[in-house]
Scaffold this motif. Structure first.
Motif, PDB file in Angstrom:
ATOM      1  N   VAL A 171       0.695  -1.304  -0.003  1.00  0.00           N
ATOM      2  CA  VAL A 171      -0.052   0.029  -0.103  1.00  0.00           C
ATOM      3  C   VAL A 171       0.779   1.141   0.117  1.00  0.00           C
ATOM      4  O   VAL A 171       1.912   1.334   0.697  1.00  0.00           O
ATOM      5  N   GLU A 172       0.395   2.200  -0.710  1.00  0.00           N
ATOM      6  CA  GLU A 172       0.780   3.665  -0.870  1.00  0.00           C
ATOM      7  C   GLU A 172       0.142   4.465  -0.040  1.00  0.00           C
ATOM      8  O   GLU A 172      -1.124   4.527  -0.228  1.00  0.00           O
ATOM      9  N   VAL A 173       0.662   5.294   1.195  1.00  0.00           N
ATOM     10  CA  VAL A 173      -0.027   6.062   1.914  1.00  0.00           C
ATOM     11  C   VAL A 173       0.488   7.586   1.573  1.00  0.00           C
ATOM     12  O   VAL A 173       1.369   7.811   1.211  1.00  0.00           O
ATOM     13  N   ASN A 174      -0.602   8.525   1.884  1.00  0.00           N
ATOM     14  CA  ASN A 174      -0.337   9.823   1.447  1.00  0.00           C
ATOM     15  C   ASN A 174      -0.448  10.869   2.796  1.00  0.00           C
ATOM     16  O   ASN A 174      -0.505  12.145   2.584  1.00  0.00           O
ATOM     17  N   SER A 175      -0.816  10.446   3.817  1.00  0.00           N
ATOM     18  CA  SER A 175      -0.750  11.178   5.098  1.00  0.00           C
ATOM     19  C   SER A 175      -0.521  10.280   6.302  1.00  0.00           C
ATOM     20  O   SER A 175      -0.696   8.798   6.060  1.00  0.00           O
TER      21      SER A 175
END
Ligand code: LLP
Length: 463
Positions: A83-87
């Motif tokens: 998974v890529e997370v942005n916050s």
């Protein structure tokens, strides 16, 4: 009705993954989303197999901004993706769902110290650093925590894409480090005792309907990798080529009908795409495997995993016919309007980016769709009117469509739940997952009147 049989018609009713949508709307409050686990698993497998066949050392990090619903993330994880997370919020959700820190990359163009500390503390696979300043910030936080941080600078590879201008992200926009500063970034990281430069990150944009930008971007990125690996102590593990794979939201428009105008003029119709996973894989892996087969390929697809997994079910609440008038008020024709119970509070992209989502009338699936209607949302905002089919302002629905009919938006699973809002004090919608026996399991609760008031405080007026 579609390639893997997810959309079917039973007794004139539209079914999505076995769920009769008109019947469901008879029991449940509209609007609501319905998601298909089957489709999500198929999309995940297509990406894993498509890229894996051309470059086995590929890892796929689902861009959770496209759908960070916890049920959805559980399926993503179970399907074998990372998974890529942005916050910090997306990081917390990913950890809660049980992704191992090694399965998480952390992106963002304004990461706070608190968010960076959470990522370093968790030991994520890489922090994708957006600027030279941010590298210093990560170093400071890592030193404070006495824990080394793996970093992959995000480089603006300056590739035009011709998607929606708001979705173009490697062409001199806000994201990433200027390519002339890339070597400096890696040198700083290599010189810092608390930073470990592990990869290079790029993301050309979203809804990219041509493979050429990927080819160019990977070529440029590998030129940069060659340069940065001359810095002592730098040997990269991976190239992260971002996301952006397009979804066909509609059939191609007739030749000569252009898409929305961007800063550099008219763009092609980016709502239609004929590309398959293997086209992207051939372009990206073609360059990577010929030049640097030793590098692991990271990818961050969001839209291409989530979008076709969801539909939005809405109800027509109002109908009328209005005259069309010219500049002097003279009557030039008439048009039929349908107003449904979901607008940009439930489907923000329809106004935010003038996004096109296909629609079908769920209870009239067998009837010819030959009557033009203007389709509008319920909000007190003149802009809350849906784009029409083709280059017209009209949607074509069966002639009898009117109040009580169920209008279903297709390809509505990505960047939708995430972007709902409470404008006009309307509750954010519920979401359900189709079960194997044609039933529904709730995966997000519809907000109540109490929820709408829950975050407002009334100092001076008592509690
Ligand atoms: N990686 C990065 C660094 C990104 O910025 C994005 C999307 C992705 C991956 C995933 O791209 P995808 O595979 O989904 O195209 N709200 C907009 C979408 C914004 C996309 C932002 N970045 C929309 O609804 O269209």
């Amino acid at each position: 009705m579609d390639s893997d049989g997810l959309l079917t018609v039973r007794d004139g009713h539209l079914c999505f993954d076995g769920v009769d949508l008109a019947a469901a709307a008879g029991r449940l409050e509209t609007p609501f989303y319905v998601y298909s686990e089957r489709r999500l698993r198929a999309n995940a497998a297509a990406l894993l197999d498509g890229f894996g066949a051309r470059h086995p050392a590929t890892e796929i990090f689902f861009a959770s901004k496209a759908c960070s619903n916890l049920w959805f993330l559980h399926v993503v994880r179970d399907a074998g993706l990372s998974v890529e997370v942005n916050s910090g919020g997306e990081l917390a959700k990913a950890l809660r769902v049980g992704f191992a820190p090694r399965q998480i990359v952390f992106n963002g163009v304004a990461k706070t110290e608190v968010e960076i500390a959470a990522a370093v503390d968790a030991g994520v696979r890489a922090i994708l650093a957006d600027s030279l300043f941010e590298l210093e910030r990560v170093a400071l936080v890592a030193a404070r925590l006495e824990k080394a941080a793996a970093v992959a600078p995000r480089v603006d590879v300056h590739v035009p894409t011709l998607t929606h201008p708001g979705l173009e992200t490697a062409h001199g926009g806000k994201a990433g480090i200027d390519r002339d500063d890339a070597v400096t970034a890696f040198r700083r990281a290599a010189d810092d005792p608390w930073l470990v430069p592990v990869g290079l990150h790029l993301h050309v944009g979203s809804q990219i309907t041509s493979v050429e930008p990927y080819r160019q971007a990977v070529e440029t990125a590998l030129d940069i990798v060659d340069e940065v690996e001359r810095v002592p102590g730098v040997r990269l593990e991976f190239l992260d080529a971002g996301g952006g794979f397009a979804v066909p939201y509609r059939e191609p428009l007739a030749a000569g009908v252009a898409g929305a105008a961007g800063p550099e003029g008219a763009r092609p119709d980016y709502f239609s795409s004929a590309l398959a996973v293997d086209d992207y894989a051939a372009a990206i892996c073609g360059v990577l495997v010929s030049r640097r087969p030793d590098l692991t390929l990271f990818l961050e697809p969001g839209r291409s995993l989530a979008t076709t997994c969801g539909v939005l079910v809405t109800r027509v609440e109002n109908a009328k016919t209005k005259k069309r008038r010219g500049a002097g008020g003279e009557v030039t024709g008439a048009e039929d309007w349908l107003t449904i119970d979901a607008g940009f509070n439930t489907l923000l992209e329809h106004t935010n980016y003038a996004w096109y989502f296909r629609t079908l009338v769920a209870g009239r699936a067998g009837e010819p769709a030959d009557r033009p209607f203007r389709l509008a949302g319920p909000l007190c905002d003149g802009g809350d009117v849906f784009a029409g089919d083709g280059d017209t302002p009209y949607r074509r629905f069966p002639a009898g469509t009117g109040v009580g009919d169920i209008v279903v938006f297709l390809e509505a699973g990505g960047y939708t739940l995430e972007m709902m809002n409470q404008y006009n004090a309307r509750p954010r919608a519920a979401a359900y997952a189709a079960t194997r026996d044609g039933g529904l399991a709730q995966i997000r609760r519809r907000e109540s009147d109490a929820d709408l008031a829950a975050f407002d405080l009334t100092p001076g007026f008592g509690v």
